[in-house]
Design an enzyme around this catalytic site. Structure first.
Site, PDB file in Angstrom:
ATOM      1  N   LYS A  42       0.817  -1.212   0.000  1.00  0.00           N
ATOM      2  CA  LYS A  42       0.000   0.000   0.000  1.00  0.00           C
ATOM      3  C   LYS A  42       0.851   1.263   0.000  1.00  0.00           C
ATOM      4  CE  LYS A  42      -4.014  -2.145   2.170  1.00  0.00           C
ATOM      5  NZ  LYS A  42      -4.804  -2.130   0.924  1.00  0.00           N
ATOM      6  N   GLY A  43       1.814   1.335   0.910  1.00  0.00           N
ATOM      7  CA  GLY A  43       2.640   2.534   0.989  1.00  0.00           C
ATOM      8  C   GLY A  43       3.426   2.788  -0.279  1.00  0.00           C
ATOM      9  N   ASN A  45       2.757   1.639  -3.323  1.00  0.00           N
ATOM     10  CA  ASN A  45       1.831   2.018  -4.393  1.00  0.00           C
ATOM     11  C   ASN A  45       1.437   3.488  -4.292  1.00  0.00           C
ATOM     12  OD1 ASN A  45       1.765  -0.588  -5.415  1.00  0.00           O
ATOM     13  ND2 ASN A  45      -0.150  -1.126  -4.407  1.00  0.00           N
ATOM     14  N   THR A 222     -13.888   6.295   1.108  1.00  0.00           N
ATOM     15  CA  THR A 222     -13.907   5.909  -0.299  1.00  0.00           C
ATOM     16  C   THR A 222     -14.977   4.839  -0.493  1.00  0.00           C
ATOM     17  OG1 THR A 222     -12.113   4.301   0.072  1.00  0.00           O
ATOM     18  CG2 THR A 222     -11.495   6.510  -0.660  1.00  0.00           C
ATOM     19  N   LEU A 223     -15.757   4.994  -1.570  1.00  0.00           N
ATOM     20  CA  LEU A 223     -16.971   4.214  -1.770  1.00  0.00           C
ATOM     21  C   LEU A 223     -16.952   3.418  -3.067  1.00  0.00           C
ATOM     22  CD1 LEU A 223     -19.379   7.090  -0.672  1.00  0.00           C
ATOM     23  CD2 LEU A 223     -18.786   5.070   0.691  1.00  0.00           C
ATOM     24  N   GLY A 227     -17.770   6.595  -5.631  1.00  0.00           N
ATOM     25  CA  GLY A 227     -16.931   7.770  -5.448  1.00  0.00           C
ATOM     26  C   GLY A 227     -16.388   7.874  -4.045  1.00  0.00           C
ATOM     27  N   ASP A 255      -5.032   2.793  -3.198  1.00  0.00           N
ATOM     28  CA  ASP A 255      -3.685   3.379  -3.150  1.00  0.00           C
ATOM     29  C   ASP A 255      -3.562   4.519  -4.153  1.00  0.00           C
ATOM     30  OD1 ASP A 255      -3.075   1.418  -1.279  1.00  0.00           O
ATOM     31  OD2 ASP A 255      -2.328   0.037  -2.815  1.00  0.00           O
TER      32      ASP A 255
END
Length: 308
Positions: A42-43, A45, A222-223, A227, A255
């Site tokens: 994650k970081g 990316n 975040t959905l 959106g 990410d």
């Protein structure tokens, strides 16, 4: 213009990605349709996403001394990301298993962070000057919370804008929330943090209110295809997803969003504009396979936003 410097604390892993019609059951072997090996975490990316957008970004992590570490350094070089790496020969560079469902593009992931699980409070103190020099600081929960917590504290104490992406979902100590200008959970992570199931935008607002009560400055839920929701003490704005084409793979979309958000805030965009910019970054990323290779350039994002 690259804007203010961004420092991201997190994990690099080598992604081993398998595509198949479905996941195998326990004890079952099935045939897949493809396999790829590429950079992830994650970081990392998020750093690559910000770097490809032209941001001045430094990534702080631990790596083993092995071929996956070589992959990490090459990935960052190509994206224009600077690195502050603590070499850890007694461990290994992380790796991840990613299953991608062929029919939907949805994914399931197992991460083994390896050396990055050894990131410590002492490592953070040794890099305190780097963190204080940032305009925006970002971290997640793939490395130990014992490292993320003091890093957020150092950044907050220096007046740096702080972003916590609470992924993967985990229970957090209450004191971490007051150190966060922005917290960016998805629906699952918002439920884990608050106990409120997020199935709608109104649910997201209730979960975000709960996080504000804990001391967070702003919440961005975040959905996915719906959106994102920007929620603060005095505003609540739903930002629609920005479509860029057919969805191929959702791995790394979060990410892409967080890297885009950091890049936008580092350039001085106001929060709502930054969230829309981040939605566009994520919208482009899901139209491409892979994680780091899917991250768009600034020109691509600006062109998509210009289309309205």
């Amino acid at each position: 213009m690259p804007g203010r410097p961004i420092v991201i604390l997190g994990v690099f892993v080598a992604d081993t990605a398998y595509r198949a019609a479905r996941q195998p059951r326990m004890g079952e072997t099935i045939l897949g349709t493809s396999f790829t090996l590429g950079p992830g975490g994650k970081g990392s990316n998020q750093a690559v996403a910000a770097g490809r957008l032209g941001a001045d970004v430094t990534f702080l992590t631990r790596l083993g001394v092995d071929p996956f570490a070589d992959m990490a350094r090459q990935t960052w070089k190509e994206a224009g990301v600077k690195s502050a790496v603590i070499e850890t020969p007694q461990s290994y560079t992380g790796a991840a298993y990613i299953f991608v469902e062929e029919t939907s593009g949805n994914n399931a992931i197992i991460v083994s962070p390896g050396a990055a699980m050894l990131i410590s409070a002492a490592d953070i103190e040794a890099n305190a000057g780097l963190i204080r020099s940032a305009g925006v600081f970002v971290t997640q929960l793939e490395q130990p919370i014992e490292a993320a917590l003091p890093a957020l504290g150092i950044a907050r104490g220096a007046g740096v804008t702080t972003i916590l992406n609470p992924a993967p979902a985990a229970k957090l100590p209450d004191r971490i929330y007051t150190l966060c200008d922005y917290v960016t959970p998805n629906e699952t992570e918002a439920e884990e943090l608050t106990g409120i199931k997020v199935s709608s935008i109104d649910d997201a607002r209730r979960a975000a209110d709960s996080l504000l009560e804990k001391g967070v400055g702003a919440v961005i839920v975040t959905l996915g295809e719906k959106g994102a929701l920007l929620h603060t003490a005095d505003r609540s704005e739903h930002v629609a997803a920005v479509a860029a084409g057919p969805v191929i793979e959702t791995t790394g979309a979060g990410d892409a969003f967080n890297g885009g958000l950091a890049a936008a805030l580092s350039r001085g965009m106001e929060p709502l504009q930054a969230v829309r910019f981040a939605c566009a970054v994520a919208g482009i990323s899901v139209t491409r396979p892979g994680t780091a290779p899917s991250m768009p350039t600034l020109q691509e994002v600006e062109a998509l936003l210009a289309e309205g």
